[in-house]
Design a protein around this motif. Structure first.
Motif, mmCIF file in Angstrom:
data_model
loop_
_atom_site.group_PDB
_atom_site.id
_atom_site.type_symbol
_atom_site.label_atom_id
_atom_site.label_comp_id
_atom_site.label_asym_id
_atom_site.label_seq_id
_atom_site.Cartn_x
_atom_site.Cartn_y
_atom_site.Cartn_z
ATOM 1 N N ARG A 188 5.258 -26.720 8.643
ATOM 2 C CA ARG A 188 5.341 -28.051 8.043
ATOM 3 C C ARG A 188 4.076 -28.864 8.295
ATOM 4 O O ARG A 188 3.626 -29.629 7.436
ATOM 5 C CB ARG A 188 6.563 -28.796 8.597
ATOM 6 N N LEU A 189 3.498 -28.719 9.470
ATOM 7 C CA LEU A 189 2.348 -29.535 9.844
ATOM 8 C C LEU A 189 1.053 -29.064 9.215
ATOM 9 O O LEU A 189 0.192 -29.879 8.863
ATOM 10 C CB LEU A 189 2.202 -29.534 11.369
ATOM 11 N N LEU A 190 0.876 -27.766 9.080
ATOM 12 C CA LEU A 190 -0.385 -27.204 8.595
ATOM 13 C C LEU A 190 -0.280 -26.572 7.212
ATOM 14 O O LEU A 190 -1.304 -26.142 6.664
ATOM 15 C CB LEU A 190 -0.899 -26.149 9.586
ATOM 16 N N GLY A 191 0.938 -26.505 6.672
ATOM 17 C CA GLY A 191 1.100 -25.855 5.374
ATOM 18 C C GLY A 191 0.828 -24.363 5.433
ATOM 19 O O GLY A 191 0.339 -23.779 4.454
ATOM 20 N N LEU A 192 1.119 -23.743 6.576
ATOM 21 C CA LEU A 192 0.889 -22.300 6.727
ATOM 22 C C LEU A 192 1.858 -21.517 5.858
ATOM 23 O O LEU A 192 2.959 -21.978 5.544
ATOM 24 C CB LEU A 192 1.060 -21.884 8.188
ATOM 25 N N ASP A 193 1.454 -20.323 5.496
ATOM 26 C CA ASP A 193 2.315 -19.434 4.719
ATOM 27 C C ASP A 193 3.503 -19.033 5.597
ATOM 28 O O ASP A 193 3.315 -18.425 6.658
ATOM 29 C CB ASP A 193 1.510 -18.197 4.311
#
Length: 249
Positions: A188-193
């Motif tokens: 959620r914080l970094l938009g990671l896959d």
């Protein structure tokens, strides 16, 4: 593995865990986590320190809750003198005293006031939901003994017993939640896959099982692991003073 363990470890269990990042939010803010590589190291560190401590606390909590409907008798499967650690002279006897003793062991292993507050908040919310999902006299006794809220690993261990899990299951679930919460927060914080993050978790599975086995060692409460993570404590205290936050902790 039982179906009860799957339900207990499910992130959709309505116990407020989604509001806590386990230090991941502040680690992202300070640049300690910028991608999946950093996240892997962060989760591995959490697993080896608070993860091990949580597993070690959940195991006796499960044994205590399962030993008697109100937790009054000696936990089953523990070595002689362990469980309620042989302190017959302690003034606070009975099931309430046992729960408070174990909770004090958790308190002693959580140096950061912010971490203690977050742990008790999560424990209180988990216990409140679990008493409706898996009604149990042991859960009622725990809630009565610590109305301000017990630490999350202790609540999780007691709930595991009420759900029909064994102490190893409780240790495994507790260690598991110490890494899945921060992993989800990082998405959620970094938009990671999410697939990449789940691959990170899958890679940690052998270590997760090892921590659960170590936490299931069965020893006197005062001899339980007390592995510290000062960097996580500092992150927790910094996070508490940050005005704009997505997560409670």
């Amino acid at each position: 593995m039982t179906a009860a363990l799957l339900l207990l470890a499910d992130s959709r269990l309505p116990a407020g865990g989604h509001a806590h990042s386990g230090g991941a939010e502040q680690a992202v803010r300070t640049g300690a986590i910028t991608g999946s590589g950093d996240l892997t190291a962060f989760l591995r560190g959490r697993l080896a320190t608070p993860g091990l401590v949580a597993a070690a606390l959940a195991e006796p909590a499960c044994a205590l809750a399962a030993s008697d409907p109100d937790g009054a008798s000696e936990p089953a499967g523990m070595p002689d003198g362990a469980g309620r650690p042989g302190r017959a002279e302690a003034p606070d006897e009975g099931p309430a005293g046992a729960w408070r003793e174990l909770d004090a062991e958790a308190d002693a292993r959580t140096a950061s006031p912010a971490q203690r507050d977050a742990s008790r908040t999560q424990g209180r919310l988990l216990l409140r939901s679990a008493r409706r999902i898996w009604p149990s006299a042991a859960l009622d006794a725990l809630a009565k003994a610590l109305p301000e809220g017990t630490h999350h690993p202790i609540a999780l261990g007691a709930v595991a017993a009420a759900a029909g899990c064994d102490p190893y299951d409780a240790a495994l679930a507790s260690a598991y939640t110490t890494i899945t919460g921060p992993a989800t927060a990082a998405v959620r914080l970094l938009g990671l896959d999410p697939v990449v993050v789940h691959r990170v978790l899958a890679g940690l599975a052998p270590e997760l099982e090892g921590v659960a086995r170590a936490g299931h060692a069965g020893t006197a409460w005062e001899e339980l692991p007390a592995h510290a993570a000062p960097a996580l404590d500092l992150l927790a205290e910094q996070h508490l003073r940050t005005e704009v936050r997505l997560f409670v902790s």
